[in-house]
Design a protein around this motif. Structure first.
Motif, PDB file in Angstrom:
ATOM      1  N   PRO A 218      35.585  45.888  30.362  1.00 19.42           N
ATOM      2  CA  PRO A 218      37.031  45.801  30.627  1.00 19.42           C
ATOM      3  C   PRO A 218      37.907  45.926  29.384  1.00 19.42           C
ATOM      4  O   PRO A 218      39.078  46.234  29.503  1.00 19.42           O
ATOM      5  CB  PRO A 218      37.206  44.426  31.287  1.00 19.42           C
ATOM      6  N   LEU A 219      37.353  45.714  28.188  1.00 24.27           N
ATOM      7  CA  LEU A 219      38.182  45.895  26.995  1.00 24.27           C
ATOM      8  C   LEU A 219      38.291  47.368  26.616  1.00 24.27           C
ATOM      9  O   LEU A 219      39.036  47.733  25.720  1.00 24.27           O
ATOM     10  CB  LEU A 219      37.615  45.104  25.811  1.00 24.27           C
ATOM     11  N   HIS A 220      37.537  48.207  27.305  1.00 26.14           N
ATOM     12  CA  HIS A 220      37.580  49.644  26.997  1.00 26.14           C
ATOM     13  C   HIS A 220      38.039  50.377  28.254  1.00 26.14           C
ATOM     14  O   HIS A 220      39.218  50.403  28.560  1.00 26.14           O
ATOM     15  CB  HIS A 220      36.192  50.068  26.491  1.00 26.14           C
ATOM     16  N   GLY A 221      37.107  50.941  29.010  1.00 24.75           N
ATOM     17  CA  GLY A 221      37.522  51.778  30.147  1.00 24.75           C
ATOM     18  C   GLY A 221      37.935  51.003  31.383  1.00 24.75           C
ATOM     19  O   GLY A 221      38.576  51.550  32.266  1.00 24.75           O
ATOM     20  N   GLY A 222      37.521  49.745  31.454  1.00 23.89           N
ATOM     21  CA  GLY A 222      37.759  49.002  32.699  1.00 23.89           C
ATOM     22  C   GLY A 222      39.163  48.437  32.839  1.00 23.89           C
ATOM     23  O   GLY A 222      39.479  47.796  33.848  1.00 23.89           O
ATOM     24  N   ARG A 245      54.385  35.677  32.318  1.00 21.20           N
ATOM     25  CA  ARG A 245      54.572  34.563  31.366  1.00 21.20           C
ATOM     26  C   ARG A 245      53.513  33.486  31.575  1.00 21.20           C
ATOM     27  O   ARG A 245      53.014  32.899  30.609  1.00 21.20           O
ATOM     28  CB  ARG A 245      55.983  33.987  31.504  1.00 21.20           C
ATOM     29  N   ALA A 246      53.152  33.228  32.827  1.00 23.31           N
ATOM     30  CA  ALA A 246      52.118  32.212  33.095  1.00 23.31           C
ATOM     31  C   ALA A 246      50.787  32.653  32.492  1.00 23.31           C
ATOM     32  O   ALA A 246      50.057  31.848  31.898  1.00 23.31           O
ATOM     33  CB  ALA A 246      51.981  31.999  34.601  1.00 23.31           C
ATOM     34  N   LYS A 247      50.478  33.922  32.615  1.00 27.11           N
ATOM     35  CA  LYS A 247      49.214  34.423  32.044  1.00 27.11           C
ATOM     36  C   LYS A 247      49.225  34.295  30.527  1.00 27.11           C
ATOM     37  O   LYS A 247      48.242  33.857  29.918  1.00 27.11           O
ATOM     38  CB  LYS A 247      48.995  35.896  32.423  1.00 27.11           C
ATOM     39  N   LEU A 248      50.330  34.673  29.921  1.00 20.60           N
ATOM     40  CA  LEU A 248      50.409  34.587  28.459  1.00 20.60           C
ATOM     41  C   LEU A 248      50.325  33.126  28.009  1.00 20.60           C
ATOM     42  O   LEU A 248      49.683  32.820  27.001  1.00 20.60           O
ATOM     43  CB  LEU A 248      51.693  35.246  27.955  1.00 20.60           C
ATOM     44  N   ALA A 249      50.931  32.236  28.787  1.00 17.96           N
ATOM     45  CA  ALA A 249      50.884  30.806  28.433  1.00 17.96           C
ATOM     46  C   ALA A 249      49.442  30.300  28.468  1.00 17.96           C
ATOM     47  O   ALA A 249      49.072  29.385  27.733  1.00 17.96           O
ATOM     48  CB  ALA A 249      51.763  30.004  29.385  1.00 17.96           C
ATOM     49  N   HIS A 250      48.613  30.894  29.322  1.00 25.29           N
ATOM     50  CA  HIS A 250      47.197  30.508  29.401  1.00 25.29           C
ATOM     51  C   HIS A 250      46.337  31.361  28.464  1.00 25.29           C
ATOM     52  O   HIS A 250      45.116  31.419  28.618  1.00 25.29           O
ATOM     53  CB  HIS A 250      46.679  30.656  30.842  1.00 25.29           C
ATOM     54  N   HIS A 251      46.970  32.052  27.540  1.00 24.77           N
ATOM     55  CA  HIS A 251      46.284  32.912  26.552  1.00 24.77           C
ATOM     56  C   HIS A 251      45.427  33.983  27.218  1.00 24.77           C
ATOM     57  O   HIS A 251      44.376  34.351  26.708  1.00 24.77           O
ATOM     58  CB  HIS A 251      45.428  32.068  25.591  1.00 24.77           C
ATOM     59  N   GLU A 252      45.894  34.443  28.373  1.00 26.02           N
ATOM     60  CA  GLU A 252      45.167  35.540  29.028  1.00 26.02           C
ATOM     61  C   GLU A 252      45.658  36.863  28.469  1.00 26.02           C
ATOM     62  O   GLU A 252      46.854  37.003  28.155  1.00 26.02           O
ATOM     63  CB  GLU A 252      45.450  35.530  30.535  1.00 26.02           C
ATOM     64  N   ARG A 253      44.771  37.847  28.376  1.00 20.20           N
ATOM     65  CA  ARG A 253      45.182  39.181  27.941  1.00 20.20           C
ATOM     66  C   ARG A 253      45.788  39.946  29.103  1.00 20.20           C
ATOM     67  O   ARG A 253      45.281  39.879  30.221  1.00 20.20           O
ATOM     68  CB  ARG A 253      43.975  39.958  27.422  1.00 20.20           C
ATOM     69  N   ILE A 254      46.852  40.648  28.828  1.00 21.91           N
ATOM     70  CA  ILE A 254      47.438  41.494  29.865  1.00 21.91           C
ATOM     71  C   ILE A 254      46.845  42.888  29.662  1.00 21.91           C
ATOM     72  O   ILE A 254      47.053  43.529  28.639  1.00 21.91           O
ATOM     73  CB  ILE A 254      48.987  41.551  29.750  1.00 21.91           C
ATOM     74  N   MET A 255      46.098  43.323  30.680  1.00 21.72           N
ATOM     75  CA  MET A 255      45.409  44.608  30.554  1.00 21.72           C
ATOM     76  C   MET A 255      46.420  45.753  30.485  1.00 21.72           C
ATOM     77  O   MET A 255      47.476  45.701  31.123  1.00 21.72           O
ATOM     78  CB  MET A 255      44.465  44.815  31.757  1.00 21.72           C
ATOM     79  N   PHE A 327      38.239  54.289  39.041  1.00 19.28           N
ATOM     80  CA  PHE A 327      39.121  54.620  37.909  1.00 19.28           C
ATOM     81  C   PHE A 327      38.319  54.837  36.617  1.00 19.28           C
ATOM     82  O   PHE A 327      38.538  55.798  35.896  1.00 19.28           O
ATOM     83  CB  PHE A 327      40.135  53.506  37.633  1.00 19.28           C
ATOM     84  N   THR A 328      37.443  53.906  36.301  1.00 22.02           N
ATOM     85  CA  THR A 328      36.688  54.038  35.048  1.00 22.02           C
ATOM     86  C   THR A 328      35.735  55.243  35.111  1.00 22.02           C
ATOM     87  O   THR A 328      35.649  56.005  34.141  1.00 22.02           O
ATOM     88  CB  THR A 328      35.940  52.740  34.712  1.00 22.02           C
ATOM     89  N   PRO A 329      35.038  55.477  36.242  1.00 21.18           N
ATOM     90  CA  PRO A 329      34.244  56.706  36.326  1.00 21.18           C
ATOM     91  C   PRO A 329      35.092  57.966  36.160  1.00 21.18           C
ATOM     92  O   PRO A 329      34.643  58.941  35.551  1.00 21.18           O
ATOM     93  CB  PRO A 329      33.622  56.639  37.726  1.00 21.18           C
ATOM     94  N   VAL A 330      36.319  57.967  36.679  1.00 22.07           N
ATOM     95  CA  VAL A 330      37.188  59.136  36.494  1.00 22.07           C
ATOM     96  C   VAL A 330      37.494  59.313  35.004  1.00 22.07           C
ATOM     97  O   VAL A 330      37.500  60.432  34.476  1.00 22.07           O
ATOM     98  CB  VAL A 330      38.483  58.997  37.335  1.00 22.07           C
TER      99      VAL A 330
END
Ligand code: COA
Length: 374
Positions: A218-222, A245-255, A327-330
């Motif tokens: 997921p950090l590359h093609g996913g 904002r909630a995701k960022l507050a939980h230190h989640e990466r926004i893909m 998507f990633t296979p494409v």
């Protein structure tokens, strides 16, 4: 002897290459000397493939020849089609692709070994990946088998192979642009994986199998698949601010945001954003485009991050009707050109890639029998 660890090999110059240049400060992407903005405005995926493999743009007759060759190479050995048919419908399409590419080497020993014949393998892999993916997807979606359709461009054939319908001219152009933008990106993780494998004098199919494994993460093609999950979670534009904002507050990466090399907006994102809007307008569905624009505004304000290519590609594929697990296979059906161009370059100037680690463990432990260990 270097003594400082560069985590993730960040900013490490590993080799010389003539294929792709990324200017991360100016936000420019260059294939063999040509700006990607110029290529996506005027060229086709087939032209870009020729450029990446051979180092120059094709003449009209060379381009026609390449189209004919790719059409002829779309077929895959019937034994491989039967092997794909035995895989469970619940399999991840990336696992199917990796398995099928690995198996293809067994049926094509003439292209498998490193050397001048590898260009044949590069072209067969490029032509065959849509057939492999389409064969798997059509079975699980209960669609009829693929027909040859030689009049279709690579991009149009990909859409047909997956969806059992030929794209409109605008859809075909959107996919063609997306494929050109995904075709190469210097020493990204999957291309590096391909070059590491090739640098041992292993074969092209092994190198591409390594690359597919690296692209799957997921950090590359996913990332584009996760972007669409985020949009579904957000639902409506008025909820974007709160969810992000909630995701960022939980230190989640926004893909779909941030990049190791680009310090400004990824130029591929700028081009695909326009295509996401154009396709959305043509289909009377600007929902994804508007949601993405709101997410971009919030992430930039809160984290100073810019979108990357993956932010917009998922919206284009979704508008076409491509299921998100494809998507990633494409992505792979396009990046295979870059992987193979890099493998050919590696064979031309071979040097085993073998870095060192900085060992930080103990060196003075003494072996004791198992029964004496705690
Ligand atoms: N969302 C939220 N924060 C992010 C982020 C993102 N997408 N990308 C980077 N950051 C933050 C990190 O948390 C870190 O913050 P900190 O210094 O406060 O800890 C900082 O930015 C630097 O991140 P780092 O992981 O060191 O950057 P990198 O160069 O290793 O990462 C990516 C590059 C692409 C892996 C990273 O941006 C990412 O995970 N993006 C999301 C996945 C994605 O879109 N991938 C497709 C790439 S084309």
């Amino acid at each position: 002897m270097p003594n400082e660890v560069q985590r993730g090999l960040e900013d490490v110059v590993a080799l010389e290459s003539r294929i792709c240049f990324i200017d991360g400060r100016e936000g420019r992407l260059i294939y063999r000397g040509y700006d990607i903005r110029d290529l996506t405005a005027h060229a086709t995926f087939e032209e870009v493939a020729y450029l990446l493999w051979y180092g120059r743009l094709p003449t009209a007759s060379r381009l026609a020849e390449l189209h004919q060759r790719l059409v002829a190479l779309r077929a895959v050995p019937p034994e491989l089609l039967r092997a794909i048919d035995t895989l469970p419908a619940s399999a991840s399409p990336m696992d199917v692709l990796r398995t099928a590419v690995s198996a293809l080497a067994i049926y094509e020993p003439q292209h498998a070994g490193p050397g001048p014949n590898s260009i044949g393998g590069a072209q067969h892999l490029t032509a065959a990946l849509p057939t492999i993916l389409g064969t798997f997807h059509r079975r699980r979606a209960h669609l009829p088998p693929i027909e040859a359709r030689p009049h279709l461009s690579h991009a149009a054939y990909l859409v047909y192979a997956l969806l059992d319908r030929e794209p409109t001219p605008l859809e075909a152009q959107a996919v063609d642009v997306a494929l050109m933008l995904h075709a190469d990106h210097d020493l990204n993780a999957s291309t590096f994986a391909a070059r590491v494998t090739a640098s041992t004098l292993s074969d092209l199919y092994s190198a591409v199998t390594s690359a597919i494994g690296a692209l799957k993460g997921p950090l590359h093609g996913g990332a584009n698949e996760r972007v669409m999950e985020l949009l579904e979670q957000i639902g409506t534009v008025d909820r974007a601010e709160e969810v992000v904002r909630a995701k960022l507050a939980h230190h989640e990466r926004i893909m779909g945001f941030g990049h190791r090399v680009y310090k400004v907006e990824d130029p591929r994102a700028t081009i695909l954003r326009e295509w996401s809007r154009r396709l959305g307008e043509a289909k009377g569905n600007l929902r994804y485009y508007e949601l993405l624009q709101k997410v971009v505004e919030v992430v930039h304000r809160e984290k100073g991050l810019y979108p990357n290519l993956d932010l917009y590609s998922g919206s284009i594929y979704t508008l076409l009707g491509v299921p998100s697990d494809l998507f990633t296979p494409v992505f792979a059906t396009s990046r295979v050109v870059g992987w193979t161009a890099h493998v050919l370059e590696e064979y031309d100037d071979l040097r085993l890639i073998r870095p060192v680690s900085q060992y930080v463990g103990p060196t003075d432990l003494v072996w004791v029998p198992p029964e004496q260990r705690s």
